[in-house]
Design a protein around this motif. Structure first.
Motif, PDB file in Angstrom:
ATOM      1  N   GLY A  41       7.705  34.494 -49.227  1.00  0.00           N
ATOM      2  CA  GLY A  41       8.135  35.851 -49.542  1.00  0.00           C
ATOM      3  C   GLY A  41       6.973  36.812 -49.412  1.00  0.00           C
ATOM      4  O   GLY A  41       5.812  36.397 -49.387  1.00  0.00           O
ATOM      5  N   SER A  45       6.643  39.549 -54.408  1.00  0.00           N
ATOM      6  CA  SER A  45       8.001  38.988 -54.543  1.00  0.00           C
ATOM      7  C   SER A  45       8.119  38.027 -55.714  1.00  0.00           C
ATOM      8  O   SER A  45       9.224  37.593 -56.057  1.00  0.00           O
ATOM      9  CB  SER A  45       8.417  38.277 -53.243  1.00  0.00           C
ATOM     10  OG  SER A  45       7.516  37.232 -52.925  1.00  0.00           O
ATOM     11  N   ARG A 214      13.164  31.376 -50.048  1.00  0.00           N
ATOM     12  CA  ARG A 214      12.624  32.709 -49.834  1.00  0.00           C
ATOM     13  C   ARG A 214      12.888  33.575 -51.062  1.00  0.00           C
ATOM     14  O   ARG A 214      14.014  33.646 -51.540  1.00  0.00           O
ATOM     15  CB  ARG A 214      13.265  33.358 -48.600  1.00  0.00           C
ATOM     16  CG  ARG A 214      13.032  32.611 -47.300  1.00  0.00           C
ATOM     17  CD  ARG A 214      13.895  33.227 -46.213  1.00  0.00           C
ATOM     18  NE  ARG A 214      13.961  32.376 -45.043  1.00  0.00           N
ATOM     19  CZ  ARG A 214      13.396  32.658 -43.862  1.00  0.00           C
ATOM     20  NH1 ARG A 214      12.710  33.768 -43.717  1.00  0.00           N
ATOM     21  NH2 ARG A 214      13.516  31.836 -42.848  1.00  0.00           N
ATOM     22  N   LYS A 216      12.652  37.447 -52.740  1.00  0.00           N
ATOM     23  CA  LYS A 216      12.596  38.866 -52.402  1.00  0.00           C
ATOM     24  C   LYS A 216      12.912  39.649 -53.663  1.00  0.00           C
ATOM     25  O   LYS A 216      13.985  39.467 -54.261  1.00  0.00           O
ATOM     26  CB  LYS A 216      13.617  39.189 -51.304  1.00  0.00           C
ATOM     27  CG  LYS A 216      13.478  40.574 -50.716  1.00  0.00           C
ATOM     28  CD  LYS A 216      14.443  40.748 -49.549  1.00  0.00           C
ATOM     29  CE  LYS A 216      14.286  42.119 -48.902  1.00  0.00           C
ATOM     30  NZ  LYS A 216      15.223  42.288 -47.768  1.00  0.00           N
ATOM     31  N   PHE A 221      16.306  34.883 -52.185  1.00  0.00           N
ATOM     32  CA  PHE A 221      16.951  35.534 -51.046  1.00  0.00           C
ATOM     33  C   PHE A 221      17.815  34.517 -50.308  1.00  0.00           C
ATOM     34  O   PHE A 221      18.956  34.750 -49.996  1.00  0.00           O
ATOM     35  CB  PHE A 221      15.879  36.135 -50.131  1.00  0.00           C
ATOM     36  CG  PHE A 221      16.410  36.908 -48.973  1.00  0.00           C
ATOM     37  CD1 PHE A 221      17.216  38.022 -49.179  1.00  0.00           C
ATOM     38  CD2 PHE A 221      16.111  36.529 -47.679  1.00  0.00           C
ATOM     39  CE1 PHE A 221      17.701  38.744 -48.100  1.00  0.00           C
ATOM     40  CE2 PHE A 221      16.592  37.243 -46.603  1.00  0.00           C
ATOM     41  CZ  PHE A 221      17.388  38.351 -46.816  1.00  0.00           C
ATOM     42  N   ASN A 222      17.232  33.359 -50.037  1.00  0.00           N
ATOM     43  CA  ASN A 222      17.990  32.203 -49.542  1.00  0.00           C
ATOM     44  C   ASN A 222      17.098  30.979 -49.594  1.00  0.00           C
ATOM     45  O   ASN A 222      15.892  31.069 -49.783  1.00  0.00           O
ATOM     46  CB  ASN A 222      18.536  32.427 -48.131  1.00  0.00           C
ATOM     47  CG  ASN A 222      17.443  32.410 -47.067  1.00  0.00           C
ATOM     48  OD1 ASN A 222      16.276  32.604 -47.373  1.00  0.00           O
ATOM     49  ND2 ASN A 222      17.826  32.215 -45.827  1.00  0.00           N
TER      50      ASN A 222
END
Length: 229
Positions: A41, A45, A214, A216, A221-222
């Motif tokens: 990230g 983050s 990830r 964010k 995020f995923n």
């Protein structure tokens, strides 16, 4: 395969300018023993904060962390420190070597503090594995950045940790040196059977891991299973 790290609904906020700033919000993930996992990230983050919570260096506001079979939220500071000493290794972006100790001493002192017999021989063997067999008596100031990070690698594996946390391990290195350090990291990790958690902004490094997540804005995020090149 057993889960060496189990994070559930983790949250962390800090006071900033009199206001509450949420750094991590409802983070949940698991890592199987013996695998590698990347947390990626942009700056800000929450990657490093998350790593600190997973390793018991800090405590969450909400949620739980189970590390090596122990619930960190149920341990006091001494208990978390004892767990880290016995089962956890660290590699940092800025190496964190002791400047007044030689390469050999930087690797052997943690072993000596644990009462490990033959600490110097173990340290010498590890330094040879990372290509520094001829630099054992050099001090950090006499070593390049890449050499210092290789000493840090040897030190991290000296205690034979069950899990190793690496925070931007190539962040202060040029690309070529960083790639060499990464090769050593994964080779040592495979040989030792250690679980590896890497915080990085480098997607190429992250995709070498078995899985990646990830972040964010403090949220997931995923996440995905990495495909190895």
């Amino acid at each position: 395969m057993s889960k060496i790290l189990n994070v559930q609904h983790l949250g962390k906020s800090y006071l900033s300018g009199g206001k509450s700033l949420t750094v991590l919000d409802d983070i949940s993930f698991e890592v199987a023993s013996g695998t590698s996992y990347a947390i990626v990230g942009p700056s800000g983050s929450g990657k490093t904060t998350l790593l600190g919570l997973c390793a018991g260096l800090d405590t969450p506001d909400t949620g739980t962390v189970a590390l090596c079979g122990s619930h960190l939220t149920e341990l006091d500071e001494d208990g978390r420190a004892s767990l880290r000493n016995k089962k956890v290794g660290f590699i940092f972006q800025n190496f964190q070597l002791l400047p007044t100790l030689s390469a050999l001493e930087n690797v052997s002192v943690p072993l000596e503090l644990r009462g490990t017999k033959g600490a110097a021989n173990t340290a010498r063997t590890l330094l040879e594995k990372v290509g520094l067999g001829d630099r054992t008596h050099h001090y950090p100031s006499q070593l390049s950045g890449g050499e210092q990070q290789r000493v840090a690698l040897a030190r991290a594996f000296a205690n034979r940790p069950e899990i190793l946390f690496a925070d931007e391990p190539t962040g202060n290195l040029d690309e070529e040196t960083g790639e060499r350090v990464v090769e050593l990291l994964f080779n040592l990790n495979k040989e030792a059977g250690t679980t590896l958690i890497i915080v990085t902004h480098d997607l190429n490094l992250a995709r070498r891991c078995d899985g990646l997540m990830r972040l964010k804005g403090g949220r997931i995020f995923n996440s995905e299973t990495a495909s190895h090149p």
